[in-house]
Design an enzyme around this catalytic site. Structure first.
Site, short mmCIF file in Angstrom:
data_model
loop_
_atom_site.label_atom_id
_atom_site.label_comp_id
_atom_site.label_asym_id
_atom_site.label_seq_id
_atom_site.Cartn_x
_atom_site.Cartn_y
_atom_site.Cartn_z
N ASP A 9 -100.15 -75.00 56.28
CA ASP A 9 -101.51 -75.40 56.62
C ASP A 9 -101.78 -76.77 55.98
O ASP A 9 -101.08 -77.17 55.04
CB ASP A 9 -102.48 -74.33 56.09
CG ASP A 9 -103.93 -74.72 56.25
OD1 ASP A 9 -104.32 -75.04 57.38
OD2 ASP A 9 -104.65 -74.72 55.23
N SER A 43 -101.92 -76.51 61.65
CA SER A 43 -103.30 -76.82 61.29
C SER A 43 -104.28 -76.54 62.42
O SER A 43 -103.91 -76.55 63.60
CB SER A 43 -103.38 -78.30 60.90
OG SER A 43 -104.70 -78.68 60.62
N ALA A 44 -105.53 -76.33 62.05
CA ALA A 44 -106.60 -76.26 63.03
C ALA A 44 -106.95 -77.65 63.56
O ALA A 44 -107.67 -77.79 64.55
CB ALA A 44 -107.84 -75.63 62.40
N LYS A 188 -101.38 -68.93 64.76
CA LYS A 188 -100.38 -69.67 63.99
C LYS A 188 -99.06 -68.91 63.98
O LYS A 188 -97.99 -69.51 64.07
CB LYS A 188 -100.90 -69.91 62.56
CG LYS A 188 -102.05 -70.90 62.50
CD LYS A 188 -102.42 -71.27 61.06
CE LYS A 188 -103.49 -72.35 61.04
NZ LYS A 188 -103.80 -72.85 59.68
N ASN A 214 -107.87 -68.25 58.61
CA ASN A 214 -107.15 -68.62 59.83
C ASN A 214 -105.65 -68.79 59.57
O ASN A 214 -104.88 -69.08 60.47
CB ASN A 214 -107.74 -69.87 60.48
CG ASN A 214 -107.68 -71.10 59.59
OD1 ASN A 214 -107.52 -70.99 58.38
ND2 ASN A 214 -107.83 -72.26 60.18
#
Length: 263
Positions: A9, A43-44, A188, A214
């Protein structure tokens, strides 16, 4: 156990609170890459908010964007894509039309669209990512992720409403003021699973670093899951290992122990 790939992340994990990779962490990652171990961000963030760190780390690998909804190779060519279904997008937009005081953002491929370019939350996100949003067009059809930002209490109420109306979608807060919506097939863990075939590795041979909810499915999936010291307790309980926080070289400490440099 020998590990053959590292997935991480970005915010709260790879980056410290100043949104930077610390020198020791950068050195540790580059040493791992030099040993032929892929280091892949998960990653978001949208693609162009990830590429500066790809360049900094000098990795030639793919990147997983939008929390698993889009995977791009080093040339920003799509390898994998999971969009929000057309009907869901239409219904979501109908509900969100009543929340114009919030920052409503649509991420589609390489683009970031917002309902209000002067909203303080939109401006803050621009500062964090170094990107500039465009005003959202009315006919947007291919969307990977919707992000709504605003006061935590309003976000919490909106989250409850959307979860009731769209139980089949992935709807969660990446932090109390950030509500993300995606196709449930975009995770993910599933994105990492796709990358296993590309890299010829198994789940057991993967290290994954994360710090928030997340990241949960990714941490449950990886052979060695590592929660940052700044993670909520629920995330720490799921991970196989807890390291130092994102300001104290948490990633570096694990990589240095798993991949010692042999002179």
């Amino acid at each position: 156990m020998l590990y053959h790939a590292v997935f991480s992340d970005i915010d709260g994990t790879l980056l410290n609170d100043q949104h930077q990779i610390t020198p020791r962490t950068e050195q540790a990652i580059k040493a791992v890459i030099k040993q032929g171990i892929p280091f892949i961000p998960v990653s978001a963030r949208p693609p162009y908010a990830i590429t500066p760190y790809i360049h900094q780390l000098q990795t030639e690998q793919a990147m997983i964007c939008y929390s698993g909804a889009l995977i791009l190779d080093k040339n920003l060519t799509a390898l994998y894509s999971v969009l929000i279904e057309q009907n869901d997008l239409r219904l979501l937009n109908q509900i969100l039309a009543d929340y114009t005081d919030l920052s409503i953002n649509h991420y589609a491929w390489l683009n970031w669209f917002s309902n209000d370019l002067s909203n303080p939350w939109t401006l803050q996100e621009s500062q964090i990512t170094g990107l500039q949003a465009e005003l959202a067009p009315k006919d947007l059809t291919e969307v990977h992720k919707i992000l709504v930002m605003g006061d935590a209490e309003k976000i919490q109420r909106l989250e409850q409403k959307l979860k009731q109306n769209f139980p089949h979608l992935s709807i969660h807060c990446s932090k109390p003021e950030y509500l993300e919506m995606m196709n449930k097939a975009a995770t993910k863990a599933k994105a990492i699973q796709f990358m296993e075939n590309q890299l010829n590795v198994t789940a057991e041979q993967i290290i994954a670093f994360g710090d928030n909810f997340n990241d949960l499915d990714m941490l449950q999936y990886a052979g060695l899951s590592v929660a940052m010291g700044n993670s909520p307790d629920e995330i720490k309980q799921v991970a196989k290992q807890v390291t130092a926080n994102n300001n104290e070289d948490g990633i570096a400490l694990v990589l240095e122990s798993q991949f010692p440099i042999i002179d």
